[in-house]
Design a protein around this motif. Structure first.
Motif, PDB file in Angstrom:
ATOM      1  N   UNK A 157     -65.944  12.018   3.775  1.00  0.00           N
ATOM      2  CA  UNK A 157     -65.214  12.838   4.671  1.00  0.00           C
ATOM      3  C   UNK A 157     -66.527  13.116   4.751  1.00  0.00           C
ATOM      4  N   UNK A 158     -67.800  13.705   3.390  1.00  0.00           N
ATOM      5  CA  UNK A 158     -68.703  14.190   3.731  1.00  0.00           C
ATOM      6  C   UNK A 158     -69.640  13.482   3.658  1.00  0.00           C
ATOM      7  N   UNK A 159     -69.582  12.395   4.232  1.00  0.00           N
ATOM      8  CA  UNK A 159     -70.937  11.344   5.073  1.00  0.00           C
ATOM      9  C   UNK A 159     -70.564  11.544   6.092  1.00  0.00           C
ATOM     10  N   UNK A 160     -69.675  12.194   6.923  1.00  0.00           N
ATOM     11  CA  UNK A 160     -69.642  12.784   8.099  1.00  0.00           C
ATOM     12  C   UNK A 160     -69.833  13.266   8.202  1.00  0.00           C
ATOM     13  N   UNK A 161     -71.131  13.828   9.450  1.00  0.00           N
ATOM     14  CA  UNK A 161     -71.623  15.002   9.836  1.00  0.00           C
ATOM     15  C   UNK A 161     -70.541  16.001  10.758  1.00  0.00           C
ATOM     16  N   UNK A 162     -71.227  16.867   9.720  1.00  0.00           N
ATOM     17  CA  UNK A 162     -69.996  18.501  10.100  1.00  0.00           C
ATOM     18  C   UNK A 162     -70.643  18.778  11.659  1.00  0.00           C
ATOM     19  N   UNK A 163     -69.432  19.420  12.924  1.00  0.00           N
ATOM     20  CA  UNK A 163     -69.947  20.353  13.087  1.00  0.00           C
ATOM     21  C   UNK A 163     -69.946  21.351  13.768  1.00  0.00           C
TER      22      UNK A 163
END
Length: 319
Positions: free
Chosen positions: A98-104
């Motif tokens: 989940x943290x490997x994805x860029x946050x909005x």
């Protein structure tokens, strides 16, 4: 989650975190530990609120409500699933993915792992790189929650700022014992062994307790290896299982006081304040390593390892 009431009970911890946030002195990883029901989870969410609430974690605005309800995009929580008894490695892997994805949403990303002491050593070790190397260069805060600190691997303990949550009843117990005429030292020591007033009064009067107290206070005076060896030789016949349990609980609490010396109101051993001041003159890294050693040795008592051997190892490595 009665967060406001619980935060009020642990106000000194909240104020410490708030001050550290204002002074830009927060750690990248925290380990909140203490008995069940003392506000660790609530404080984790309050810390998250400190990063996003425009009113220093008022706990009632729209932003705080979004975080407390578990709907903020930058605050992730994992706990023990209802059908399980521990944190699984899959949960840790899912968190990392989940943290490997860029946050909005801009700003810190915060993750809370509730029950880190239940996770396997392999699951805990898989977190190490994640703790030290935030994904996507995004500033990250990790908050780990534990009941039994001895079950958290030393590599995680050494990388976290440790925050101990005292029993909510301890201050009341200490006040009662003081009112009954017991000394500050006996009230503090007994409060670490039981939450029951009757048990505390009876315990203080036992020979085992009194002898263990004497040895504990003598131990704190040691600063040379030859004196420590002499202490061991002269007193080894007193190193019983009961002594080991009391001695290490007290020693752990003493070191906890060292690490929160700036918050004098929360200290357990107020009567040892001068002794604590002498200890903090030592190197912080060395103090933390000693604390980790003490935790490790305390865990051995539960596995029926000879207390005499445990104290011998403590002395050989501490001095």
């Amino acid at each position: 989650m009665d967060i406001k009431n619980m935060i009020e009970h642990q106000k000194h911890i909240f104020n410490m975190l708030k001050q550290n946030k204002q002074n830009d002195r927060l750690s990248h990883a925290y380990l909140f530990y203490g008995e069940q029901g003392v506000g660790k989870k609530e404080m984790a969410y309050a810390l998250a609120c400190l990063f996003y609430c425009p009113n220093d974690a008022c706990l009632s605005c729209e932003t705080c409500n979004t975080i407390l309800s578990g709907n903020h995009l930058n605050v992730n929580y994992i706990g023990i699933a209802e059908s399980k008894k521990l944190i699984s490695k899959e949960q840790i892997t899912d968190l990392q993915e989940e943290f490997s994805k860029t946050s909005l949403v801009d700003g810190y990303r915060i993750y809370i792992v509730d029950g880190i002491d239940t996770a396997s050593a392999s699951a805990q070790n898989s977190l190490l790189k994640f703790i030290e190397e935030p994904q996507n260069n995004t500033p990250t805060i990790g908050i780990f929650i534990a009941t039994d600190l001895a079950n958290v691997v030393s590599t995680i303990v050494s990388r976290c700022a440790l925050v101990h949550f005292p029993s909510l009843d301890r201050k009341k117990l200490i006040e009662f014992l003081l009112d009954e005429g017991f000394s500050d030292m006996d009230a503090s020591l007994a409060s670490l062994l039981t939450n029951n007033i009757g048990e505390a009064k009876s315990l203080i009067e036992t020979k085992e307790y009194q002898r263990s107290k004497t040895l504990f206070l003598e131990f704190l005076k040691l600063n040379k290896k030859k004196d420590a060896i002499l202490f061991f030789i002269q007193n080894q016949s007193d190193f019983t299982f009961e002594f080991g349990q009391m001695f290490f609980k007290w020693l752990i609490a003493f070191y906890e006081d060292i690490f929160k010396i700036d918050d004098k109101e929360s200290l357990i051993f107020t009567g040892l304040y001068d002794k604590i001041l002498l200890y903090i003159k030592n190197d912080y890294k060395a103090l933390k390593q000693n604390f980790e050693l003490i935790l490790h040795l305390y865990s051995k008592i539960e596995f029926n390892v000879s207390v005499k051997n445990i104290v011998h190892e403590l002395i050989s490595k501490l001095f």
